[in-house]
Design a protein around this motif. Sequence first.
Motif, mmCIF file in Angstrom:
data_model
loop_
_atom_site.group_PDB
_atom_site.id
_atom_site.type_symbol
_atom_site.label_atom_id
_atom_site.label_comp_id
_atom_site.label_asym_id
_atom_site.label_seq_id
_atom_site.Cartn_x
_atom_site.Cartn_y
_atom_site.Cartn_z
ATOM 1 N N ALA A 1 0.818 -1.207 0.000
ATOM 2 C CA ALA A 1 0.000 0.000 0.000
ATOM 3 C C ALA A 1 0.854 1.259 0.000
ATOM 4 C CB ALA A 1 -0.923 -0.006 1.221
ATOM 5 N N THR A 2 2.079 1.151 0.537
ATOM 6 C CA THR A 2 2.982 2.304 0.579
ATOM 7 C C THR A 2 3.297 2.801 -0.827
ATOM 8 O OG1 THR A 2 4.009 1.566 2.652
ATOM 9 C CG2 THR A 2 5.267 3.083 1.287
ATOM 10 N N ASP A 3 3.585 1.883 -1.741
ATOM 11 C CA ASP A 3 3.894 2.259 -3.119
ATOM 12 C C ASP A 3 2.745 3.027 -3.749
ATOM 13 O OD1 ASP A 3 6.135 0.833 -2.628
ATOM 14 O OD2 ASP A 3 5.887 -0.639 -4.219
ATOM 15 N N SER A 4 1.532 2.526 -3.548
ATOM 16 C CA SER A 4 0.356 3.173 -4.135
ATOM 17 C C SER A 4 0.182 4.580 -3.593
ATOM 18 C CB SER A 4 -0.906 2.345 -3.835
ATOM 19 O OG SER A 4 -0.812 1.064 -4.408
ATOM 20 N N ALA A 5 0.374 4.758 -2.292
ATOM 21 C CA ALA A 5 0.235 6.082 -1.673
ATOM 22 C C ALA A 5 1.270 7.049 -2.221
ATOM 23 C CB ALA A 5 0.379 5.964 -0.157
ATOM 24 N N MET A 6 2.504 6.576 -2.385
ATOM 25 C CA MET A 6 3.563 7.430 -2.934
ATOM 26 C C MET A 6 3.243 7.861 -4.360
ATOM 27 S SD MET A 6 7.293 5.981 -1.694
ATOM 28 C CE MET A 6 8.146 6.992 -2.910
ATOM 29 N N ILE A 7 2.765 6.921 -5.155
ATOM 30 C CA ILE A 7 2.463 7.209 -6.555
ATOM 31 C C ILE A 7 1.327 8.227 -6.676
ATOM 32 C CG2 ILE A 7 1.555 6.219 -8.688
ATOM 33 C CD1 ILE A 7 3.113 3.628 -7.910
ATOM 34 N N ILE A 8 0.296 8.054 -5.870
ATOM 35 C CA ILE A 8 -0.844 8.982 -5.899
ATOM 36 C C ILE A 8 -0.395 10.385 -5.481
ATOM 37 C CG2 ILE A 8 -3.040 9.568 -4.798
ATOM 38 C CD1 ILE A 8 -3.566 6.528 -4.639
ATOM 39 N N ASP A 9 0.391 10.463 -4.407
ATOM 40 C CA ASP A 9 0.884 11.768 -3.940
ATOM 41 C C ASP A 9 1.796 12.417 -4.980
ATOM 42 O OD1 ASP A 9 -0.496 11.768 -1.600
ATOM 43 O OD2 ASP A 9 1.268 11.947 -0.304
ATOM 44 N N ALA A 10 2.643 11.603 -5.617
ATOM 45 C CA ALA A 10 3.557 12.132 -6.632
ATOM 46 C C ALA A 10 2.781 12.768 -7.778
ATOM 47 C CB ALA A 10 4.462 11.024 -7.157
ATOM 48 N N MET A 11 1.709 12.123 -8.211
ATOM 49 C CA MET A 11 0.919 12.666 -9.304
ATOM 50 C C MET A 11 0.208 13.955 -8.874
ATOM 51 S SD MET A 11 1.775 10.779 -11.706
ATOM 52 C CE MET A 11 0.721 11.561 -12.945
ATOM 53 N N ASP A 12 -0.280 13.981 -7.637
ATOM 54 C CA ASP A 12 -0.909 15.202 -7.123
ATOM 55 C C ASP A 12 0.092 16.357 -7.110
ATOM 56 O OD1 ASP A 12 -3.352 13.997 -6.741
ATOM 57 O OD2 ASP A 12 -3.063 13.609 -4.599
ATOM 58 N N LEU A 13 1.310 16.079 -6.666
ATOM 59 C CA LEU A 13 2.352 17.108 -6.619
ATOM 60 C C LEU A 13 2.760 17.529 -8.034
ATOM 61 C CD1 LEU A 13 4.569 15.608 -3.764
ATOM 62 C CD2 LEU A 13 3.202 17.695 -3.626
ATOM 63 N N LEU A 14 2.801 16.576 -8.945
ATOM 64 C CA LEU A 14 3.152 16.878 -10.330
ATOM 65 C C LEU A 14 2.174 17.878 -10.939
ATOM 66 C CD1 LEU A 14 4.789 16.276 -12.949
ATOM 67 C CD2 LEU A 14 3.221 14.362 -13.347
ATOM 68 N N TYR A 15 0.896 17.670 -10.659
ATOM 69 C CA TYR A 15 -0.130 18.524 -11.265
ATOM 70 C C TYR A 15 -0.194 19.921 -10.662
ATOM 71 C CZ TYR A 15 -1.807 14.323 -13.621
ATOM 72 O OH TYR A 15 -1.894 13.204 -14.407
#
Length: 244
Positions: free
Chosen positions: A74-88
Motif C-alpha cells: 500500500a505504501t507504493d500506491s500512496a507514494m504514486i498517488i501523492d507524486a501525481m498530485d504534486l506533479l499537477y
Amino acid sequence: MENSDRLAVLIDADNAQPSIVDGLLSEIANFGTASVKRIYGDWTSPGLKGWKEVLLEHSIQPMQQFAYTKGKNATDSAMIIDAMDLLYTNNFNGFCIVSSDSDFTKLASRIRESGLLVYGFGEKKTPAPFVSACDKFIYTEVLRAKSDESAAIVKKSSSELKKDTKLIRLLRDAVNTASDDSGWAHLGPVGSTIAKQSPDFDPRNYGYGKLGELVAATTLFDIESRQIGSTNSKALVVRDKRHK
C-alpha cells in the motif's frame, strides 16, 4: 552557482535505510532545494523505529499508510498517488524517488514525460528498468559511505578497472563523442555524455571522488590541464591513448 530547482522528495520507508538520510539530503542539495520531504510507511510497525528517530531532526513529514492486506504494498500506491498530485501543482522542477522497488518505474517515466527531472536513489539491487527510467540514479551504498567511514567503497585498482569492459566502453565512447578532430575532449562534455547513456554512472561506485580521477586511474587515457581562453581558469581534457 546555486541550483534553485524545487524538488519533491518522496521516500519509501520500507525500501530505504535511515542510515542514508544525512548523505541523501546532502546529495539532493546538489540538485536543488527539497521543497517537500515526505516518507511513506506503516508507522505502527516496529520495523520503522529507526526512521522515526531521524524524521523530526530533518523535517521529513511521515505519511501513514496502513498495510491493509498481506502481500500488497500500500505504501507504493500512496507514494504514486501523492507524486501525481504534486506533479499537477506545477510547483516543482523535479522529483527525488528513494526506493529500490521497481514499482516506481512507470512513475519515473510519467514524470519525465512532463518535462521534469527524476533523481532515483536505491541500493545496488535496484532493478535495471527503474534505474533506466530516471535521469540520474545514485546508489545508496555511496550515501552510506559518506557518513560512515566503515562503509567506504574500496577504490578499484587500474587492473580491476580495465577488466570492467562495460565501464571502459562507456568512457571511450563518451570521449570519442565529445572529442574534436585531434581526439581531445573536455571532461565536462564527457561527463554529460556518460550521464545520458548511463543514469547510474558515478565515479564513487568505483571508489573515486571525481570523473577525472577515475579516468586517470584506468591509465587508458591521456589527461591534460589546459587554460580556458584568456582567463586564469583551467579545465581538464582527455584523449584515448589509442588515438593516432
